[in-house]
Design a protein around this motif. Structure first.
Motif, PDB file in Angstrom:
ATOM      1  N   GLU A   1     -27.263  23.653  25.110  1.00 58.45           N
ATOM      2  CA  GLU A   1     -28.005  24.323  25.977  1.00 58.45           C
ATOM      3  C   GLU A   1     -28.782  25.705  25.687  1.00 58.45           C
ATOM      4  N   GLN A   2     -30.024  25.575  25.564  1.00 56.51           N
ATOM      5  CA  GLN A   2     -30.935  26.782  25.090  1.00 56.51           C
ATOM      6  C   GLN A   2     -31.180  27.558  25.618  1.00 56.51           C
ATOM      7  N   ARG A   3     -31.075  27.121  27.399  1.00 55.61           N
ATOM      8  CA  ARG A   3     -31.548  28.361  28.222  1.00 55.61           C
ATOM      9  C   ARG A   3     -30.186  29.296  29.462  1.00 55.61           C
ATOM     10  N   LEU A   4     -30.549  30.273  29.396  1.00 54.49           N
ATOM     11  CA  LEU A   4     -29.871  30.725  30.476  1.00 54.49           C
ATOM     12  C   LEU A   4     -30.168  30.051  31.891  1.00 54.49           C
ATOM     13  N   PRO A   5     -29.302  29.993  32.911  1.00 54.22           N
ATOM     14  CA  PRO A   5     -29.853  29.575  33.616  1.00 54.22           C
ATOM     15  C   PRO A   5     -30.861  30.353  35.056  1.00 54.22           C
ATOM     16  N   ILE A   6     -31.829  29.414  35.731  1.00 60.63           N
ATOM     17  CA  ILE A   6     -33.316  29.403  36.042  1.00 60.63           C
ATOM     18  C   ILE A   6     -32.521  30.352  37.503  1.00 60.63           C
ATOM     19  N   GLU A   7     -33.030  31.744  38.030  1.00 64.47           N
ATOM     20  CA  GLU A   7     -32.914  31.357  39.589  1.00 64.47           C
ATOM     21  C   GLU A   7     -34.466  31.444  39.855  1.00 64.47           C
TER      22      GLU A   7
ATOM     23  N   ILE B   1     -38.454  32.632  47.542  1.00 69.80           N
ATOM     24  CA  ILE B   1     -38.708  31.734  46.132  1.00 69.80           C
ATOM     25  C   ILE B   1     -39.197  33.191  45.282  1.00 69.80           C
ATOM     26  N   ILE B   2     -38.747  32.886  43.564  1.00 70.36           N
ATOM     27  CA  ILE B   2     -38.868  33.795  42.880  1.00 70.36           C
ATOM     28  C   ILE B   2     -39.879  33.545  41.405  1.00 70.36           C
TER      29      ILE B   2
ATOM     30  N   ASP C   1     -43.092  31.464  37.063  1.00 73.24           N
ATOM     31  CA  ASP C   1     -44.507  30.992  36.159  1.00 73.24           C
ATOM     32  C   ASP C   1     -43.711  31.317  34.634  1.00 73.24           C
ATOM     33  N   GLN C   2     -42.861  32.322  34.324  1.00 73.92           N
ATOM     34  CA  GLN C   2     -41.835  32.378  33.609  1.00 73.92           C
ATOM     35  C   GLN C   2     -41.673  31.372  32.704  1.00 73.92           C
TER      36      GLN C   2
ATOM     37  N   ALA D   1     -29.111  25.562  35.851  1.00 73.49           N
ATOM     38  CA  ALA D   1     -28.090  25.641  34.973  1.00 73.49           C
ATOM     39  C   ALA D   1     -28.610  25.405  34.184  1.00 73.49           C
ATOM     40  N   ALA D   2     -28.000  26.058  32.986  1.00 77.35           N
ATOM     41  CA  ALA D   2     -27.687  25.511  31.301  1.00 77.35           C
ATOM     42  C   ALA D   2     -29.108  24.360  30.873  1.00 77.35           C
ATOM     43  N   ASN D   3     -27.386  23.529  31.518  1.00 73.79           N
ATOM     44  CA  ASN D   3     -27.708  21.824  31.108  1.00 73.79           C
ATOM     45  C   ASN D   3     -28.810  21.342  32.212  1.00 73.79           C
TER      46      ASN D   3
END
Length: 236
Positions: free
Chosen positions: A167-173, A180-181, A186-187, A215-217
């Motif tokens: 797992e290389q990243r945090l969860p992305i909301e 919508i965020i 964009d990031q 999720a991170a997975n």
């Protein structure tokens, strides 16, 4: 009537100053409160309270006092950051209270740390037998850190040599409270069309979704406004 208006304005100013001061001093004052932080927080609270309702004290005098306290606390925090001795003097040292399953009564007595409280702290960390503890340390902010003996520690996937997905990243909301965020899309080089496609795969539109996160997975979790639960457990 004028006094009521003055108290209202002073209260708003007091709250604003506290908020600005807390933001300026950083999160440590809240999340890792040492003895010094505790004294500082009480002092700032007392000054702010006087600003709010003590109309016999001129407002600008209280604001000056508050500003001076903020500067002093900030400078002391800088000194603590740069100087280990200063940090040790202000925050103190962690104290070992259990070593190899044995309670160190002398150290506990110096801190006025009772066995009842020690047992409570241990139970909060799922320890019900002191013999399981290799070291227990009271940190400078009052929390208890526990290291169990090797035979009592939880088994990990590494111990069992089970393959683990990296797992290389945090969860992305992606969607929060139905909105919508865009910044997160964009990031992470994600597009609206990709998000709409993922929702269509689940027979959903963005207007039906209250929360969506990757999720991170890499799996995507989606929660809708309508949960289709006939008898919610927490219904009020």
């Amino acid at each position: 009537m004028l006094e009521h208006i003055e108290v209202i304005l002073r209260s708003i100013t007091s709250f604003s100053l506290l908020l600005i001061g807390a933001r300026f001093l950083g999160k440590q004052t809240i999340s890792q409160m040492t003895m010094f932080d505790f004294v500082a927080a009480i002092s700032l609270g007392a000054i702010s309270a006087n600003l709010a309702f003590n109309t016999s004290i001129k407002a600008h005098h209280t604001v000056i006092s508050f500003a001076i306290y903020i500067v002093i606390i900030f400078l002391i925090a800088i000194i603590s950051l740069k100087n280990r001795k200063g940090r040790k003097f202000l925050a103190g040292d962690p104290t070992i209270v259990i070593q190899n399953g044995k309670v160190l009564e002398g150290n506990m007595k110096k801190m006025r740390y009772t066995l009842d409280y020690l047992n409570q702290q241990l139970r909060e960390r799922d320890v019900f037998n002191i013999e399981e503890v290799l070291f227990a340390i009271v940190e400078t902010n009052g929390t208890l850190t526990v290291l169990k003996k090797p035979q009592y520690r939880n088994v990990t996937r590494q111990d069992l040599m089970i393959t683990v997905m990296s797992e290389q990243r945090l969860p992305i909301e992606l969607i929060m409270d139905g909105e919508i965020i865009k910044e997160n899309l964009d990031q992470n080089d994600l597009s609206f069309s990709w998000l709409e496609l993922e929702l269509r795969k689940r027979n959903l539109t963005k207007h039906e979704v209250v929360y969506a996160v990757i999720a991170a997975n890499g799996n995507m979790y989606v929660d809708t406004f309508r949960d289709h639960i006939h008898s919610p457990i927490d219904k009020e």
